[in-house]
Design a protein around this motif. Sequence first.
Motif, mmCIF file in Angstrom:
data_model
loop_
_atom_site.group_PDB
_atom_site.id
_atom_site.type_symbol
_atom_site.label_atom_id
_atom_site.label_comp_id
_atom_site.label_asym_id
_atom_site.label_seq_id
_atom_site.Cartn_x
_atom_site.Cartn_y
_atom_site.Cartn_z
ATOM 1 N N GLN A 36 0.870 -1.175 0.000
ATOM 2 C CA GLN A 36 0.000 0.000 0.000
ATOM 3 C C GLN A 36 0.906 1.225 0.000
ATOM 4 O O GLN A 36 1.642 1.470 0.943
ATOM 5 N N LEU A 37 0.865 1.965 -1.108
ATOM 6 C CA LEU A 37 1.717 3.137 -1.288
ATOM 7 C C LEU A 37 0.912 4.405 -1.086
ATOM 8 O O LEU A 37 -0.213 4.511 -1.583
ATOM 9 N N THR A 38 1.480 5.358 -0.381
ATOM 10 C CA THR A 38 0.854 6.687 -0.306
ATOM 11 C C THR A 38 1.843 7.681 -0.887
ATOM 12 O O THR A 38 2.987 7.771 -0.422
ATOM 13 N N TYR A 39 1.416 8.406 -1.918
ATOM 14 C CA TYR A 39 2.276 9.370 -2.602
ATOM 15 C C TYR A 39 1.577 10.711 -2.718
ATOM 16 O O TYR A 39 0.351 10.763 -2.876
ATOM 17 N N GLU A 40 2.355 11.762 -2.629
ATOM 18 C CA GLU A 40 1.832 13.092 -2.985
ATOM 19 C C GLU A 40 2.333 13.402 -4.389
ATOM 20 O O GLU A 40 3.529 13.275 -4.671
ATOM 21 N N LEU A 41 1.409 13.763 -5.278
ATOM 22 C CA LEU A 41 1.745 13.980 -6.697
ATOM 23 C C LEU A 41 1.104 15.268 -7.199
ATOM 24 O O LEU A 41 0.001 15.615 -6.769
ATOM 25 N N PRO A 42 1.767 15.969 -8.135
ATOM 26 C CA PRO A 42 1.109 17.117 -8.763
ATOM 27 C C PRO A 42 0.026 16.613 -9.719
ATOM 28 O O PRO A 42 0.274 15.707 -10.509
ATOM 29 N N LEU A 43 -1.176 17.184 -9.618
ATOM 30 C CA LEU A 43 -2.298 16.723 -10.446
ATOM 31 C C LEU A 43 -2.006 16.886 -11.936
ATOM 32 O O LEU A 43 -2.446 16.102 -12.758
ATOM 33 N N ASN A 44 -1.219 17.898 -12.265
ATOM 34 C CA ASN A 44 -0.820 18.161 -13.656
ATOM 35 C C ASN A 44 -0.161 16.935 -14.288
ATOM 36 O O ASN A 44 -0.344 16.633 -15.463
#
Length: 606
Positions: A449-457
């Motif tokens: 189970q990975l949690t990542y913060e990503l730019p929506l772009n």
Amino acid sequence: MTDLSKLRNFSIIAHIDHGKSTLADRLIQRTGGLTEREMSSQVLDNMDIEKERGITIKAQTVRLDYTAKDGETYVLNLMDTPGHVDFAYEVSRSLAACEGALLVVDAAQGVEAQTLANVYQSIEHDHEIVPVINKVDLPSADPDKVKKEIEDIVGLPADDAVLASAKTGIGIDEVLEAIVTRIPPPKGDRDAPLKAMLVDSWYDPYLGVVILIRVIDGAIKKGQNVKFMAGGTTHLVDRVGAFRPKIEQLPELGPGEIGFITAQIKDISETRVGDTITDVRRPATEALPGFKEVQPVVFCGLFPVDAADFEKLRESISKLRLNDASFSFEMETSAALGFGFRCGFLGLLHLEIIQERLTREYDLDLITTAPSVVYKIHLTKAAGEAEARTIELHNPADMPDPNRIASIEEPWIEATIYVPDEYLGSILKLCQDRRGIQKNLTYVAGRAQLTYELPLNEVVFDFYDRLKSISRGYASFDYHQIGHREGDLVKMSILVNNEPVDALSMIVHRVAAEARGRHMCERLKDLIPRHLFKIPIQAAIGGKVIARETIAALRKDVTAKCYGGDISRKRKLLEKQKEGKKKMREYGSVSIPQEAFIAALRMGEE
């Protein structure tokens, strides 16, 4: 009028493709909602596109009568909800109208990302949740492992989970008994002033606007004058009923009941989802809390291939908006593509579905510009202004002068990805390439189970497709927005023959700009036909060209008529041709075919 203790309102929640609609089919069949002849698979998915793709787009309601083992007859109001993240708004509205939920989990695949998101929404509404482990007849089914996953990941006791197979009909009676015994009846006061929640509305060409409601207190009947508290409009109710799933007219709807009303409303904008409906003569003192306003996440331009179809497109979008209140649109013009609309969607699948519905249901040929997100641009203080302004940018072509920009903020999301262990390395690389920040990595029942913060772009282009292809379809993905953050973003313009093409401009991160620009120039070089003069294709940031390709000129052999004679004659003809081509390049316009636009804008889909 149904006795409150004999009412059960519940929805079915699950990840996409875990068998919600098939389970709904079996429940309808078992309770005699439709005869064998009237039944079809995914009976509640009434759009062709839903049946073809095997996904639910619109939440549907059906009222069923069930005689339980205790001999009593119960009225069950079932709401089948979509499973994909882009239609989470439909799910939230359905859950607000219920007291409980069936959590359907695939016995072979286990708990997935969207399962979690929907369960947490249900828990927020204080629902009683009944776990149903579906597809137990599959050879790869492992119910015990799935029970453990439900307990470990979701935090719900799963020892009394119902084992079922919606396809073969195993466990359907147990599911119905669990609904009756474990989901609580609704509360409500029949003698209080009418208070009903507007859950959904859609346009029917014969009935006008059909309004789906859940009555909280009081009762609503035909001939009653009602008021929409937020809209401030009054209407006369001319039809009250429920879906079984065929329309059945009823004398009234009492507290706790879910059904529909029509009131000769022609404009769906008067029926705001989440509004409170009350009686004109004896109104409720305060409105229900309602739902939060839906926020579009992805924007793109829709233009007709044939400019003459613009009015048809305007009419079609307006009609479609009546049936799907979650997308927005406003008019825009483009030098390259003419008149069209700037539309806002809840995600990429939502964009694709709307585009496909416009093409199929309204027979339109459309060009879609590259999808973009909403950027916040902080401007420097201009002369005569009291303070610096912040503007929202939906269209890259409207980017202000770079000298006026103090900083640009882009939306970020927190993504939860479930993936089998063997694909983890590739998924981590994909997230790193997309400027992701890893927040968490845990293992549950042999899956990461990975949690990542990503730019929506970076996500709106082709992230979901890449994720599915890397993991061979085993990874599941869910996200929610976490606000805007400052980024080193630039507007990349595409110039064809030194003329900027506004439909192809996009906002990119400075690091990725060169690669994206080169890729776009290479694509256009293959797509634009050759002219009689050389055509430069350039990708530029401001005045700086970062990538270039040149389309060679079509050559006419002007020396063909010279046989023999002095070389100076040939040279004179070639010089004359060279001057002509130079002049042509200055005054000639390059015609870019529509197919080139469509193919170039699909760049992210490769």
